[in-house]
Scaffold this motif. Structure first.
Motif, PDB file in Angstrom:
ATOM      1  N   ALA A   1       0.832  -1.203   0.000  1.00 19.04           N
ATOM      2  CA  ALA A   1       0.000   0.000   0.000  1.00 19.04           C
ATOM      3  C   ALA A   1       0.869   1.256   0.000  1.00 19.04           C
ATOM      4  CB  ALA A   1      -0.928  -0.008   1.218  1.00 19.04           C
TER       5      ALA A   1
ATOM      6  N   ARG B   1       2.092   1.647  -3.560  1.00 17.85           N
ATOM      7  CA  ARG B   1       1.038   2.131  -4.454  1.00 17.85           C
ATOM      8  C   ARG B   1       0.801   3.617  -4.231  1.00 17.85           C
ATOM      9  NH1 ARG B   1      -1.381  -2.843  -3.222  1.00 17.85           N
ATOM     10  NH2 ARG B   1      -2.702  -1.872  -1.636  1.00 17.85           N
ATOM     11  N   THR B   2       0.787   4.020  -2.963  1.00 13.42           N
ATOM     12  CA  THR B   2       0.615   5.442  -2.654  1.00 13.42           C
ATOM     13  C   THR B   2       1.748   6.260  -3.241  1.00 13.42           C
ATOM     14  OG1 THR B   2      -0.555   4.903  -0.602  1.00 13.42           O
ATOM     15  CG2 THR B   2       0.398   7.115  -0.769  1.00 13.42           C
ATOM     16  N   TRP B   3       2.956   5.734  -3.124  1.00 12.85           N
ATOM     17  CA  TRP B   3       4.136   6.464  -3.608  1.00 12.85           C
ATOM     18  C   TRP B   3       4.053   6.740  -5.096  1.00 12.85           C
ATOM     19  CZ3 TRP B   3       7.759   9.037  -1.089  1.00 12.85           C
ATOM     20  CH2 TRP B   3       8.897   9.440  -1.799  1.00 12.85           C
TER      21      TRP B   3
ATOM     22  N   THR C   1       1.609   7.415  -6.835  1.00  8.48           N
ATOM     23  CA  THR C   1       0.612   8.441  -7.187  1.00  8.48           C
ATOM     24  C   THR C   1       1.063   9.852  -6.832  1.00  8.48           C
ATOM     25  OG1 THR C   1      -0.557   8.371  -5.046  1.00  8.48           O
ATOM     26  CG2 THR C   1      -1.203   6.743  -6.722  1.00  8.48           C
TER      27      THR C   1
ATOM     28  N   GLU D   1      -5.210   3.046   2.198  1.00  6.16           N
ATOM     29  CA  GLU D   1      -4.583   3.895   1.188  1.00  6.16           C
ATOM     30  C   GLU D   1      -4.990   5.355   1.348  1.00  6.16           C
ATOM     31  OE1 GLU D   1      -4.136   2.548  -2.780  1.00  6.16           O
ATOM     32  OE2 GLU D   1      -4.200   0.424  -2.234  1.00  6.16           O
ATOM     33  N   GLU D   2      -6.213   5.608   1.798  1.00  7.19           N
ATOM     34  CA  GLU D   2      -6.617   6.988   2.068  1.00  7.19           C
ATOM     35  C   GLU D   2      -5.791   7.578   3.199  1.00  7.19           C
ATOM     36  OE1 GLU D   2     -10.757   6.704   2.878  1.00  7.19           O
ATOM     37  OE2 GLU D   2     -11.368   6.678   0.762  1.00  7.19           O
TER      38      GLU D   2
ATOM     39  N   LEU E   1      -2.745   6.617   4.157  1.00  5.68           N
ATOM     40  CA  LEU E   1      -1.377   6.802   3.679  1.00  5.68           C
ATOM     41  C   LEU E   1      -1.273   8.027   2.782  1.00  5.68           C
ATOM     42  CD1 LEU E   1      -0.402   3.106   2.857  1.00  5.68           C
ATOM     43  CD2 LEU E   1       0.260   4.442   4.864  1.00  5.68           C
ATOM     44  N   ARG E   2      -2.262   8.204   1.935  1.00  2.55           N
ATOM     45  CA  ARG E   2      -2.266   9.371   1.038  1.00  2.55           C
ATOM     46  C   ARG E   2      -2.312  10.669   1.843  1.00  2.55           C
ATOM     47  NH1 ARG E   2      -1.145  11.140  -4.176  1.00  2.55           N
ATOM     48  NH2 ARG E   2      -2.261  13.085  -4.475  1.00  2.55           N
TER      49      ARG E   2
END
Length: 265
Positions: free
Chosen positions: A190, A193-195, A197, A234-235, A237-238
């Protein structure tokens, strides 16, 4: 089926390392083997790997290393590419469970008995932790298996694609903090994946990642990241990543300061 690998205890590993650090690659190749008189196995947990399977593993690693310059010197870029491919090869080919791969003595056997020529080619005259297994996060082979384990996504067309998201130094930052973040492949993937974006817009990647991970570490006593729904995770982490970038941009702006009156006239 999971396999048990021979383990070379530190008392036997240290003297070998002291001998091998001064030897040439060819001589180390002559000393490579699939067994050691002092090797032991875990008492339970799977079938013992056969000498034939160990020989096959050695052959595959040698073939891979040869593509990147082994036994001659290689470039930094070639070594980095070798690491990426070796991580995948070890994770697919060794057939070990995480409990077995968590043993530094397993990695000491692989580096000092099965693959000493490759280990000392990859890190000439290395410090002990590169081959002894005293710190798997720095071990020439162990660190690669664990990187692959943490990013492996079997449902993806390229299940190891995430290995290429960050460079070695950045992956090390995540890997060395894995316990504080739950040691969970779910969380690590996760994070990656965040990175992918994020739009850094001139911010230094390493500084952003370091601050991002520090913020996550401060949250970890209060947030069970592993227990969160994947979307919620993910929210979260974002949101932390955005906080990081906002803070770093503010610091950068403060350092630049206002333009003095008359400048540029």
């Amino acid at each position: 089926m999971s396999l048990l690998y021979p383990r070379l205890l530190i008392e036997q590993a240290k003297p070998l390392h002291e001998q091998y650090r001064t030897l040439g690659i060819e001589e180390l190749g002559h000393r490579a083997g699939t067994s050691h008189q002092s090797a032991i196995y875990a008492a339970t947990g799977g079938d013992r790997v056969s000498t034939g399977q160990l020989a096959e593993l050695r052959s595959g690693v040698l073939q891979l290393a040869t593509q990147y310059g082994f036994p001659a010197e290689s470039s930094r870029g070639a070594r980095g590419e070798f690491d990426l491919r070796l991580a995948t090869y070890l994770h697919l080919g060794m057939k070990v469970i995480p409990a077995e791969a968590a043993s530094g003595d397993v990695w000491a056997f692989l580096a000092l008995v099965l693959l000493p020529d490759v280990a000392y080619w990859r890190y000439p005259q290395p410090p002990g932790d590169r081959v002894l297994g005293t710190d798997i996060t720095r071990h020439v082979l162990g660190r690669l298996w664990w990187r692959a384990q943490l990013v492996h996504s079997p449902d993806e067309p390229d299940s190891y694609k995430a290995l290429e998201v960050l460079g070695e130094a950045a992956l090390d930052q995540i890997y060395t903090r894995r316990k504080a973040l739950g040691g969970s492949p779910l969380v690590v993937k996760a994070i990656l994946r965040t990175w992918t974006t994020l739009e850094l817009d001139g911010l230094e990647e390493r500084a952003v990642l370091r601050d991002f991970l520090q913020r996550l570490l401060r949250l970890s006593p209060f947030v069970a990241f592993e227990a969160l729904d994947p979307v919620v995770l993910e929210e979260e982490l974002r949101a932390v990543a955005v906080e990081t970038m906002t803070a770093l941009r503010a610091v950068s702006k403060d350092r630049v300061g206002p333009i003095p009156a008359g400048a540029g006239e």
